[in-house]
Design a protein around this motif. Structure first.
Motif, PDB file in Angstrom:
ATOM      1  N   TRP A   1       4.948  -2.200  -5.107  1.00  0.00           N
ATOM      2  CA  TRP A   1       4.655  -2.348  -3.675  1.00  0.00           C
ATOM      3  C   TRP A   1       3.638  -3.477  -3.515  1.00  0.00           C
ATOM      4  N   PRO A   2       3.780  -4.309  -2.481  1.00  0.00           N
ATOM      5  CA  PRO A   2       2.818  -5.413  -2.316  1.00  0.00           C
ATOM      6  C   PRO A   2       1.412  -4.905  -2.027  1.00  0.00           C
ATOM      7  N   ILE A   3       0.467  -5.468  -2.751  1.00  0.00           N
ATOM      8  CA  ILE A   3      -0.922  -4.999  -2.690  1.00  0.00           C
ATOM      9  C   ILE A   3      -1.861  -6.199  -2.629  1.00  0.00           C
ATOM     10  N   ALA A   4      -2.847  -6.108  -1.762  1.00  0.00           N
ATOM     11  CA  ALA A   4      -3.918  -7.100  -1.693  1.00  0.00           C
ATOM     12  C   ALA A   4      -5.184  -6.499  -2.279  1.00  0.00           C
ATOM     13  N   VAL A   5      -6.020  -7.340  -2.880  1.00  0.00           N
ATOM     14  CA  VAL A   5      -7.274  -6.885  -3.487  1.00  0.00           C
ATOM     15  C   VAL A   5      -8.425  -7.671  -2.884  1.00  0.00           C
ATOM     16  N   THR A   6      -9.491  -6.949  -2.562  1.00  0.00           N
ATOM     17  CA  THR A   6     -10.677  -7.585  -2.008  1.00  0.00           C
ATOM     18  C   THR A   6     -11.906  -7.005  -2.691  1.00  0.00           C
ATOM     19  N   PRO A   7     -12.979  -7.794  -2.851  1.00  0.00           N
ATOM     20  CA  PRO A   7     -14.195  -7.255  -3.496  1.00  0.00           C
ATOM     21  C   PRO A   7     -15.008  -6.410  -2.530  1.00  0.00           C
ATOM     22  N   TRP A   8     -15.632  -5.383  -3.067  1.00  0.00           N
ATOM     23  CA  TRP A   8     -16.571  -4.567  -2.310  1.00  0.00           C
ATOM     24  C   TRP A   8     -17.963  -4.908  -2.813  1.00  0.00           C
ATOM     25  N   ARG A   9     -18.975  -4.205  -2.357  1.00  0.00           N
ATOM     26  CA  ARG A   9     -20.345  -4.488  -2.765  1.00  0.00           C
ATOM     27  C   ARG A   9     -20.472  -4.455  -4.278  1.00  0.00           C
ATOM     28  N   ALA A  10     -21.318  -5.323  -4.796  1.00  0.00           N
ATOM     29  CA  ALA A  10     -21.548  -5.456  -6.238  1.00  0.00           C
ATOM     30  C   ALA A  10     -20.277  -5.899  -6.964  1.00  0.00           C
ATOM     31  N   GLY A  11     -19.288  -6.423  -6.216  1.00  0.00           N
ATOM     32  CA  GLY A  11     -18.097  -6.973  -6.831  1.00  0.00           C
ATOM     33  C   GLY A  11     -17.030  -5.983  -7.194  1.00  0.00           C
ATOM     34  N   SER A  12     -17.193  -4.713  -6.867  1.00  0.00           N
ATOM     35  CA  SER A  12     -16.183  -3.711  -7.196  1.00  0.00           C
ATOM     36  C   SER A  12     -14.891  -3.997  -6.439  1.00  0.00           C
ATOM     37  N   PRO A  13     -13.764  -4.193  -7.153  1.00  0.00           N
ATOM     38  CA  PRO A  13     -12.513  -4.519  -6.450  1.00  0.00           C
ATOM     39  C   PRO A  13     -11.933  -3.310  -5.732  1.00  0.00           C
ATOM     40  N   GLN A  14     -11.395  -3.550  -4.549  1.00  0.00           N
ATOM     41  CA  GLN A  14     -10.724  -2.521  -3.778  1.00  0.00           C
ATOM     42  C   GLN A  14      -9.359  -3.071  -3.363  1.00  0.00           C
ATOM     43  N   PHE A  15      -8.312  -2.229  -3.461  1.00  0.00           N
ATOM     44  CA  PHE A  15      -6.992  -2.739  -3.121  1.00  0.00           C
ATOM     45  C   PHE A  15      -6.449  -2.075  -1.863  1.00  0.00           C
ATOM     46  N   ILE A  16      -5.578  -2.814  -1.189  1.00  0.00           N
ATOM     47  CA  ILE A  16      -4.991  -2.372   0.078  1.00  0.00           C
ATOM     48  C   ILE A  16      -3.477  -2.522  -0.015  1.00  0.00           C
ATOM     49  N   PRO A  17      -2.728  -1.405   0.042  1.00  0.00           N
ATOM     50  CA  PRO A  17      -1.270  -1.525   0.110  1.00  0.00           C
ATOM     51  C   PRO A  17      -0.869  -2.172   1.431  1.00  0.00           C
ATOM     52  N   LEU A  18      -0.007  -3.160   1.367  1.00  0.00           N
ATOM     53  CA  LEU A  18       0.372  -3.909   2.551  1.00  0.00           C
ATOM     54  C   LEU A  18       1.572  -3.280   3.251  1.00  0.00           C
ATOM     55  N   ARG A  19       1.602  -3.443   4.561  1.00  0.00           N
ATOM     56  CA  ARG A  19       2.774  -3.027   5.328  1.00  0.00           C
ATOM     57  C   ARG A  19       3.869  -4.073   5.163  1.00  0.00           C
ATOM     58  N   SER A  20       5.077  -3.654   5.440  1.00  0.00           N
ATOM     59  CA  SER A  20       6.204  -4.579   5.376  1.00  0.00           C
ATOM     60  C   SER A  20       5.945  -5.758   6.311  1.00  0.00           C
ATOM     61  N   GLY A  21       6.084  -6.963   5.781  1.00  0.00           N
ATOM     62  CA  GLY A  21       5.881  -8.156   6.575  1.00  0.00           C
ATOM     63  C   GLY A  21       4.502  -8.728   6.474  1.00  0.00           C
ATOM     64  N   GLU A  22       3.547  -7.961   5.978  1.00  0.00           N
ATOM     65  CA  GLU A  22       2.195  -8.490   5.769  1.00  0.00           C
ATOM     66  C   GLU A  22       2.173  -9.295   4.483  1.00  0.00           C
ATOM     67  N   GLY A  23       1.251 -10.228   4.434  1.00  0.00           N
ATOM     68  CA  GLY A  23       1.064 -10.995   3.207  1.00  0.00           C
ATOM     69  C   GLY A  23      -0.382 -10.941   2.788  1.00  0.00           C
ATOM     70  N   ALA A  24      -0.640 -11.029   1.497  1.00  0.00           N
ATOM     71  CA  ALA A  24      -2.015 -11.025   1.000  1.00  0.00           C
ATOM     72  C   ALA A  24      -2.782 -12.183   1.660  1.00  0.00           C
ATOM     73  N   GLY A  25      -3.985 -11.854   2.114  1.00  0.00           N
ATOM     74  CA  GLY A  25      -4.832 -12.857   2.726  1.00  0.00           C
ATOM     75  C   GLY A  25      -4.670 -12.936   4.236  1.00  0.00           C
ATOM     76  N   GLU A  26      -3.652 -12.293   4.808  1.00  0.00           N
ATOM     77  CA  GLU A  26      -3.495 -12.286   6.253  1.00  0.00           C
ATOM     78  C   GLU A  26      -4.436 -11.281   6.881  1.00  0.00           C
ATOM     79  N   PRO A  27      -4.904 -11.496   8.127  1.00  0.00           N
ATOM     80  CA  PRO A  27      -5.780 -10.525   8.773  1.00  0.00           C
ATOM     81  C   PRO A  27      -5.028  -9.238   9.118  1.00  0.00           C
TER      82      PRO A  27
END
Length: 265
Positions: free
Chosen positions: A239-265
């Motif tokens: 499944w398409p997934i985006a990853v973003t850093p949280w505090r202290a650099g801890s990575p957090q991932f977000i499953p994307l909805r259909s049609g979304e792309g990584a890096g889009e708002p």
């Protein structure tokens, strides 16, 4: 290394492919190793093999350098405490009675509880913040309270390592966070810990290392930053997934909805 698997392969009779293939991992004192992966990836099979419930087709599992199969169960319980994924309360025991059950790894079948045992029980009740619950019947506890009691029971065994299978399963945010904070405190105090969980976002904030399984193989291992990457997670979970850093650099991932792309708002 307290608990170690080397080139572990398990093949169930009649299955077309191995449930586990060439899996190697280990846990050391003062570290939290998180095991994750999609459903059917082999996590439960690996756990059963690590605890000596399943015999490998090839490879080995050792605890303190000794083959897991050679450990008598009572001695094994003094090395590894286990908090399973599910456990129903089936007898009307108090919290203190449940925790006391953990001491039987150190006692004979008819040996009474001794003053040193009571001292350990008191210590783990304090450590897991369940002292005020000691007289409560287990069936009256909330999910988070019951999980802390089960961890206290495992700690009453005075193990060197703790293995937890989905300890936050079915807990609300507060109780899941309380359990994770407790686990991290135990690790910081020197406990070796293996945590199996689907909640990789939360685990990434507490883990020292993550091992990601897929189709019975290790597909990624390392720090949370090493493992929780968009390309790896998208491929493993399908499944398409985006990853973003949280505090202290801890990575957090977000499953994307259909049609979304990584890096889009």
């Amino acid at each position: 290394m307290i608990l170690q698997a080397e080139s572990l392969t398990i093949h169930y009779a009649g299955a077309p492919t191995p449930a586990l293939s060439e899996v190697s991992l280990g846990i050391t004192p003062g570290s939290l190793l998180v095991l994750g992966g999609p459903n059917g990836s082999g996590k439960t099979t690996l756990l059963r093999a690590l605890l000596g419930v399943l015999s490998p087709s090839t490879g080995s599992v050792s605890i303190d350098g000794r083959a897991v199969a050679s450990w008598p169960r009572r001695e094994l319980a003094r090395r590894v405490g286990v908090v399973s994924q599910r456990e129903e309360v089936w007898v009307p025991l108090s919290v203190e009675e449940v925790v006391t059950m953990g001491r039987y790894a150190h006692l004979g079948p008819l040996t009474p509880i001794r003053p040193p045992d009571r001292a350990v029980i008191e210590q783990v009740l304090q450590r897991c913040d369940v002292v005020e619950l000691r007289t409560r019947k287990a069936e009256t506890l909330s999910g988070g309270e019951w999980q802390r009691v089960r961890i206290a029971r495992a700690l009453a065994q005075e193990p060197q390592a703790l293995v937890l299978d989905e300890p936050g399963n079915a807990l609300d945010v507060r109780h899941e966070m309380e359990v994770m904070e407790l686990i991290r405190t135990l690790v910081d105090d020197g406990m070796a810990c293996l945590l199996i969980t689907h909640h990789l976002n939360l685990a990434s904030r507490y883990a020292d290392r993550i091992v990601l399984l897929d189709k019975g193989r290790i597909v990624a291992e390392g720090t949370p930053t090493d493992v929780l990457q968009e390309e790896i997670l998208t491929r493993v979970f399908g499944w398409p997934i985006a990853v973003t850093p949280w505090r202290a650099g801890s990575p957090q991932f977000i499953p994307l909805r259909s049609g979304e792309g990584a890096g889009e708002p």
